[in-house]
Design an enzyme around this catalytic site. Sequence first.
Site, PDB file in Angstrom:
ATOM      1  N   GLU A   6       0.774  -0.787   0.006  1.00 44.16           N
ATOM      2  CA  GLU A   6       0.019   0.106   0.252  1.00 44.16           C
ATOM      3  C   GLU A   6       0.988   1.336  -0.140  1.00 44.16           C
ATOM      4  OE1 GLU A   6      -0.985   1.723   3.847  1.00 44.16           O
ATOM      5  OE2 GLU A   6      -1.217  -0.178   5.101  1.00 44.16           O
ATOM      6  N   LYS A  67      -5.742  10.440   1.020  1.00 38.12           N
ATOM      7  CA  LYS A  67      -5.980   9.279   1.428  1.00 38.12           C
ATOM      8  C   LYS A  67      -7.503   8.256   1.217  1.00 38.12           C
ATOM      9  CE  LYS A  67      -6.678   6.732   6.157  1.00 38.12           C
ATOM     10  NZ  LYS A  67      -6.663   7.632   7.454  1.00 38.12           N
ATOM     11  N   ASP A 116     -16.089   5.715  14.739  1.00 33.02           N
ATOM     12  CA  ASP A 116     -14.730   5.907  13.231  1.00 33.02           C
ATOM     13  C   ASP A 116     -14.139   3.840  13.042  1.00 33.02           C
ATOM     14  OD1 ASP A 116     -12.798   6.360  12.520  1.00 33.02           O
ATOM     15  OD2 ASP A 116     -11.740   7.783  13.535  1.00 33.02           O
ATOM     16  N   LYS A 137      -4.037  -1.168  14.115  1.00 33.91           N
ATOM     17  CA  LYS A 137      -3.249  -0.216  14.490  1.00 33.91           C
ATOM     18  C   LYS A 137      -3.381   0.287  16.050  1.00 33.91           C
ATOM     19  CE  LYS A 137      -5.242   2.469  11.900  1.00 33.91           C
ATOM     20  NZ  LYS A 137      -5.626   3.894  11.372  1.00 33.91           N
TER      21      LYS A 137
HETATM   22  N1  PSU Z   1      -1.389   1.549   9.953  1.00 31.23           N
HETATM   23  C1  PSU Z   1      -0.174   1.866  10.230  1.00 31.23           C
HETATM   24  N2  PSU Z   1      -0.323   3.035   9.704  1.00 31.23           N
HETATM   25  C2  PSU Z   1      -1.371   3.380   8.597  1.00 31.23           C
HETATM   26  C3  PSU Z   1      -2.578   2.729   8.290  1.00 31.23           C
HETATM   27  C4  PSU Z   1      -2.554   1.838   8.975  1.00 31.23           C
HETATM   28  O1  PSU Z   1       0.493   2.031  11.337  1.00 31.23           O
HETATM   29  O2  PSU Z   1      -0.487   4.907   8.263  1.00 31.23           O
HETATM   30  C5  PSU Z   1      -3.050   3.197   7.385  1.00 31.23           C
HETATM   31  C6  PSU Z   1      -3.847   1.830   6.148  1.00 31.23           C
HETATM   32  O3  PSU Z   1      -3.624   2.535   5.190  1.00 31.23           O
HETATM   33  C7  PSU Z   1      -5.004   1.550   7.031  1.00 31.23           C
HETATM   34  C8  PSU Z   1      -5.560   3.221   7.013  1.00 31.23           C
HETATM   35  O4  PSU Z   1      -5.691   1.010   6.036  1.00 31.23           O
HETATM   36  O5  PSU Z   1      -4.697   3.549   7.835  1.00 31.23           O
HETATM   37  C9  PSU Z   1      -6.566   3.261   7.940  1.00 31.23           C
HETATM   38  O6  PSU Z   1      -7.456   4.181   8.144  1.00 31.23           O
HETATM   39  P1  PSU Z   1      -8.710   4.417   9.038  1.00 31.23           P
HETATM   40  O7  PSU Z   1      -9.102   3.897   9.954  1.00 31.23           O
HETATM   41  O8  PSU Z   1      -8.669   6.476   8.725  1.00 31.23           O
HETATM   42  O9  PSU Z   1      -9.574   3.660   7.729  1.00 31.23           O
HETATM   43 MN    MN Z   2     -11.577   6.177  10.389  1.00 26.95          MN
END
Ligand code: PSU
Ligand code: MN
Length: 282
Positions: A6, A67, A116, A137
Amino acid sequence: MEIALESTVFTHGFDYPHNIEIAMRLEQVARDNGCQPRTIGIINGEPKIGLSENEINDLANHENVLKAGVRELPYVIGKKLWASTTVSATMRLAALHSIKAFATGGIGGVHHGKWDVSQDIMELSRTRIIVVSAGPKSILDLAITSEMLETFGVLTVGYKTDQMPAFYSRNSGIKILPVDTVDEIENIFQSMDSLGMRSGLLVFNPIPEEYEIPDIIVKGWVDKAEQDLWKNHISGKQVTPYLLRKLAEYSDGRTIRSNKMLLENNVLLGCEILKAMSKHEE
Ligand code: PSU
Ligand code: MN
């Protein structure tokens, strides 16, 4: 054998110059292990299934990079914008190009105490590809994320572990179905096909022991970072980049090193899985 990678990890996850260094390093690890890296991103409205080194640099340095989750893909393509792809968007584009495995760091999930919930979970429930990750995460509510994965029918297995890994640490205390070999992973993925399941297979691969950061320490940093978040009224897509930057600051760069090593470890496992698959296709 192509492995998807990614781009959000280097546009929003790390700052310069770590971001470029890591993107290049992951591609190299894939090549060293017999795979072709396909780092996915959107340049001027065009999805690239395998960005060149120059394009990775351009995307990392472009001043206006969105993003994009899978929901935003039509928008950035239609408006000819520059965008990085999150796990959900990368899964969709990779699967469209018949790529069977995708290595990432952390998947998105459910944040603490608010509605969220990442699109990653929805996409995992409807797009057929193997996703290798070191856990949700670290800034997320792991228990709720695990429940949400169940609700959406996302089969989630732990590589050589029966506990859900927690990104910087190997164990979360949350139970998970264990697998012991890449052949088992391949068999399970095939079974999903024969059962008509069109969802992804989420493989959680714990961070190597030597780079692990104990949960209790990470929690302290996350709590502090969340207070900053709240004080500064940060929300939506800014949440993850902001928290990651704060964690790097509070840990004196230790989280960056760990993040990098778990990513490499996931590319390695992704390549091993692809090798097992190609062996059986012969
Ligand atoms: N994990 C990390 N850093 C990141 C992400 C995940 O340590 O930048 C990114 C990935 O691309 C994941 C996204 O799909 O964050 C999820 O973001 P959100 O919670 O806004 O959906
Ligand atoms: Mn989110």
